[in-house]
Scaffold this motif. Structure first.
Motif, short mmCIF file in Angstrom:
data_model
loop_
_atom_site.label_atom_id
_atom_site.label_comp_id
_atom_site.label_asym_id
_atom_site.label_seq_id
_atom_site.Cartn_x
_atom_site.Cartn_y
_atom_site.Cartn_z
N SER A 80 -8.11 4.44 -11.81
CA SER A 80 -7.18 3.62 -12.32
C SER A 80 -7.41 2.31 -12.73
O SER A 80 -8.97 1.82 -12.63
N ASP A 81 -6.76 1.46 -12.97
CA ASP A 81 -7.15 0.21 -13.07
C ASP A 81 -7.82 -0.52 -11.79
O ASP A 81 -7.47 -0.12 -10.76
N PRO A 82 -8.53 -1.57 -11.96
CA PRO A 82 -9.22 -2.15 -10.51
C PRO A 82 -8.19 -2.52 -9.61
O PRO A 82 -7.29 -2.96 -10.11
N LEU A 93 -5.65 12.44 -6.04
CA LEU A 93 -6.11 11.44 -6.46
C LEU A 93 -7.32 11.21 -5.35
O LEU A 93 -7.10 11.44 -4.17
N ILE A 94 -8.20 10.33 -5.57
CA ILE A 94 -9.34 9.94 -4.67
C ILE A 94 -8.77 8.59 -4.21
O ILE A 94 -8.54 7.63 -5.25
N CYS A 95 -8.39 8.21 -2.91
CA CYS A 95 -8.12 6.97 -2.68
C CYS A 95 -9.03 6.70 -1.35
O CYS A 95 -8.68 6.98 -0.24
N VAL A 148 -2.02 1.30 -0.40
CA VAL A 148 -1.88 1.41 -1.85
C VAL A 148 -1.38 2.72 -2.42
O VAL A 148 -0.38 2.89 -3.11
N ALA A 149 -1.86 3.91 -1.73
CA ALA A 149 -1.36 5.10 -2.39
C ALA A 149 -0.07 5.65 -1.63
O ALA A 149 0.56 6.29 -2.60
N GLN A 150 0.50 4.90 -0.79
CA GLN A 150 1.99 4.99 -0.40
C GLN A 150 2.70 4.44 -1.42
O GLN A 150 3.90 4.77 -1.90
N ALA A 151 2.34 3.33 -1.95
CA ALA A 151 3.18 2.55 -3.06
C ALA A 151 3.08 3.73 -4.39
O ALA A 151 4.00 3.63 -5.20
N PHE A 152 1.77 4.33 -4.69
CA PHE A 152 1.76 5.58 -5.73
C PHE A 152 3.03 6.56 -5.33
O PHE A 152 3.89 6.99 -6.25
N ALA A 153 2.85 6.79 -4.27
CA ALA A 153 3.99 8.06 -3.74
C ALA A 153 5.43 7.60 -4.21
O ALA A 153 6.31 8.42 -4.36
N VAL A 187 -1.42 6.81 -16.02
CA VAL A 187 -0.29 5.83 -16.49
C VAL A 187 0.69 5.25 -15.54
O VAL A 187 0.95 4.09 -15.54
N GLU A 188 1.05 5.99 -14.81
CA GLU A 188 2.15 5.91 -13.66
C GLU A 188 1.11 5.13 -12.50
O GLU A 188 1.63 3.96 -12.12
N VAL A 189 0.04 5.52 -12.22
CA VAL A 189 -0.67 4.97 -11.28
C VAL A 189 -1.00 3.48 -11.89
O VAL A 189 -0.83 2.58 -10.80
N ASP A 190 -1.44 3.22 -13.02
CA ASP A 190 -1.84 2.04 -13.32
C ASP A 190 -0.56 1.16 -13.43
O ASP A 190 -0.69 -0.20 -13.24
N LYS A 191 0.63 1.60 -13.63
CA LYS A 191 1.71 0.62 -13.50
C LYS A 191 1.93 0.11 -12.27
O LYS A 191 2.46 -0.83 -11.99
#
Length: 258
Positions: free
Chosen positions: A116-118, A98-100, A65-70, A234-238
């Motif tokens: 972030s959002d769930p 971030l804590i992932c 999931v974090a890779q998608a953030f990056a 905001v960006e992470v929630d997107k």
């Protein structure tokens, strides 16, 4: 003299204005400027985050999931192995962005960090000795037992509130499994996905999942974010919303046996 004083005053205004601008740099700008998104993940939270002995790197659900953030931010991902108890302090001291990890969104944690959002649901499970055949159905059935829980988890706090008479706290789930195997504690209330994976892959521990047990506390996993990093949230929630919409979260969970 007056002219010199005016020049000094102007220089001071310029200096402090520049300082304010620098200090007000957004989290997203900071990350993009560095070219790296730093996440804190634990090495023992299989399958959420864990050390893959084949690659020597931290892997798992939240790393994917974090890779998608990056990717969304256009930067590289750096995974920093962080002990569970150090995750929030590391975020607050800006050692990580971030804590992932397998961190549930709770009101208590939201007092000190944001989330972030769930991302996906998470619940506890009960692990017992392999030869234990008692039909445990819930917390009421274990109140008089010696129970193990992991430090800093919502389950440890909830068990205390539920009045478990003999509660032992451990650094990780494998320590709890070892203590059950050795007969030092009767059972453990721990993260369900982690326990399921470890019971399957660590046969040296003579434990099993109590199949009759019904979870009392289902929570949601989210990425931990500094409270002041509103733009990063905001960006992470997107990204989270997009991953859910496209079915990518489900694909990631399936990949890791969930």
């Amino acid at each position: 003299m007056k002219k010199r004083w005016i020049i000094c005053a102007i220089m001071a205004v310029i200096f402090f204005s520049g300082f304010d601008t620098a200090s007000a740099q957004s989290a997203v700008d900071r990350i993009k400027k560095s070219g790296v998104l730093k996440i804190g993940s634990t090495a023992t939270g299989v399958p959420t985050t864990f050390l893959d002995t084949n690659t020597g790197k931290i892997s798992g659900i939240m790393v994917d999931v974090a890779q998608a953030f990056a990717d969304h931010l256009g930067v590289k991902l750096e995974v920093i192995e962080t002990p569970w108890a150090s995750l929030i302090p590391s975020l607050q001291s800006n050692k990580i962005d971030l804590i992932c990890a397998a961190m549930s969104i709770t009101d208590e944690r939201k007092k000190v960090i944001d989330f972030s959002d769930p991302i996906y649901p998470y619940a506890e499970t009960l692990i017992v000795k392999k030869e234990d055949t008692k039909p445990y159905k819930g917390i009421a059935d274990i109140k008089n037992l010696t129970i193990g829980a992991q430090v800093g988890t919502v389950y440890a706090k909830n068990l205390e509130k539920e009045g478990i008479k003999d509660l032992k706290i451990y650094d990780n789930i494998q320590d709890i499994m070892r203590e059950i195997t050795l007969g030092r504690i009767d059972a453990g209330v721990v993260d369900g996905p982690v326990a399921g994976w470890l019971v399957k892959t660590k046969p040296e521990f003579k434990v099993k999942i109590a199949e009759t047990y019904v979870p009392a506390w289902q929570t949601q996993i989210g990425a931990g974010i500094n409270q002041e990093d509103k733009d990063l949230k905001v960006e992470v929630d997107k990204v989270v919303q997009k991953l859910h919409k496209e079915g990518k979260i489900k694909q990631i969970l399936t990949k890791w046996g969930q």
